[in-house]
Motif scaffolding. Sequence first.
Motif, PDB file in Angstrom:
ATOM      1  N   THR A 165       5.152  12.596   3.684  1.00  0.00           N
ATOM      2  CA  THR A 165       6.018  11.971   3.357  1.00  0.00           C
ATOM      3  C   THR A 165       6.802  11.737   5.024  1.00  0.00           C
ATOM      4  OG1 THR A 165       8.412  11.574   2.014  1.00  0.00           O
ATOM      5  CG2 THR A 165       7.939  13.642   3.825  1.00  0.00           C
ATOM      6  N   ARG A 169       7.215  -2.016   6.314  1.00  0.00           N
ATOM      7  CA  ARG A 169       7.180  -0.411   6.365  1.00  0.00           C
ATOM      8  C   ARG A 169       7.241   0.625   7.574  1.00  0.00           C
ATOM      9  NH1 ARG A 169      11.131  -0.502   2.193  1.00  0.00           N
ATOM     10  NH2 ARG A 169      10.491  -1.638   0.563  1.00  0.00           N
ATOM     11  N   ALA A 202       1.103  -1.079   0.096  1.00  0.00           N
ATOM     12  CA  ALA A 202       0.089  -0.110  -0.065  1.00  0.00           C
ATOM     13  C   ALA A 202       0.829   1.020  -0.489  1.00  0.00           C
ATOM     14  CB  ALA A 202      -0.572   0.126   1.523  1.00  0.00           C
ATOM     15  N   TYR A 203       0.706   2.102  -1.111  1.00  0.00           N
ATOM     16  CA  TYR A 203       1.063   3.026  -0.535  1.00  0.00           C
ATOM     17  C   TYR A 203       0.421   4.750  -0.551  1.00  0.00           C
ATOM     18  CZ  TYR A 203       5.471   1.393  -3.745  1.00  0.00           C
ATOM     19  OH  TYR A 203       6.137   1.112  -3.522  1.00  0.00           O
ATOM     20  N   PHE A 204       1.381   5.374   0.869  1.00  0.00           N
ATOM     21  CA  PHE A 204      -0.123   6.769   0.960  1.00  0.00           C
ATOM     22  C   PHE A 204       0.773   8.228   0.771  1.00  0.00           C
ATOM     23  CE2 PHE A 204      -1.230   9.359   4.552  1.00  0.00           C
ATOM     24  CZ  PHE A 204      -2.247  10.010   4.141  1.00  0.00           C
ATOM     25  N   TYR A 205       0.491   8.902  -0.505  1.00  0.00           N
ATOM     26  CA  TYR A 205       1.142   9.764  -1.438  1.00  0.00           C
ATOM     27  C   TYR A 205       2.501   9.064  -1.807  1.00  0.00           C
ATOM     28  CZ  TYR A 205      -1.454  13.427   1.043  1.00  0.00           C
ATOM     29  OH  TYR A 205      -2.876  14.412   1.529  1.00  0.00           O
ATOM     30  N   ASP A 206       3.868   9.275  -1.566  1.00  0.00           N
ATOM     31  CA  ASP A 206       4.895   8.638  -2.127  1.00  0.00           C
ATOM     32  C   ASP A 206       5.400   7.516  -1.268  1.00  0.00           C
ATOM     33  OD1 ASP A 206       6.340   9.994  -0.332  1.00  0.00           O
ATOM     34  OD2 ASP A 206       7.551  10.918  -1.284  1.00  0.00           O
ATOM     35  N   PHE A 207       5.383   6.842  -0.061  1.00  0.00           N
ATOM     36  CA  PHE A 207       5.984   6.253  -0.002  1.00  0.00           C
ATOM     37  C   PHE A 207       4.960   5.048   0.787  1.00  0.00           C
ATOM     38  CE2 PHE A 207       3.837   8.689   4.225  1.00  0.00           C
ATOM     39  CZ  PHE A 207       3.467   8.314   4.912  1.00  0.00           C
ATOM     40  N   SER A 208       5.503   3.496   1.124  1.00  0.00           N
ATOM     41  CA  SER A 208       4.638   2.700   0.938  1.00  0.00           C
ATOM     42  C   SER A 208       4.456   2.285   2.262  1.00  0.00           C
ATOM     43  CB  SER A 208       5.398   1.510   0.018  1.00  0.00           C
ATOM     44  OG  SER A 208       6.395   1.327   1.111  1.00  0.00           O
ATOM     45  N   PHE A 233       4.479  -4.724   2.473  1.00  0.00           N
ATOM     46  CA  PHE A 233       5.571  -4.869   1.289  1.00  0.00           C
ATOM     47  C   PHE A 233       5.550  -6.220   1.097  1.00  0.00           C
ATOM     48  CE2 PHE A 233       8.235  -3.823  -2.298  1.00  0.00           C
ATOM     49  CZ  PHE A 233       7.406  -3.071  -3.039  1.00  0.00           C
TER      50      PHE A 233
END
Length: 114
Positions: free
Chosen positions: A64, A31, A6-12, A16
């Motif tokens: 971020t 993560r 899953a990603y939220f904005y630019d980070f996982s 993962f």
Amino acid sequence: MFQSGAYFYDFSFGFFRRYNGKGELIEEINRDENYPFSVYDLIEKIKVTHQIDLNNTSEKSYVTRNFDKSRNIYMIVYEKDKNKILQNGQSKYITVNGQTGEIVSEGITKISLK
């Protein structure tokens, strides 16, 4: 090989996972290991404390994860300000401790979200 996460904005965030061509799991990375204060906790806290819905893509915001002064943090940059009009090229920021959820700092930055 393929992967999931899953990603939220630019980070996982969360788990993962990587799989080989046969669909067998070959790697799993948590993560969130260094972020006990989860993405979901962050979303709820900022909604309550700053009336910003980080899930709402119509609100100009950016989130971020970083490492700052020996701690893991979330950095939120946003343009919403109910009390005054921000000057061009300026946004507000909130820094949140990724372990405790404590708001570490807030202020104005030159980062523009346009």
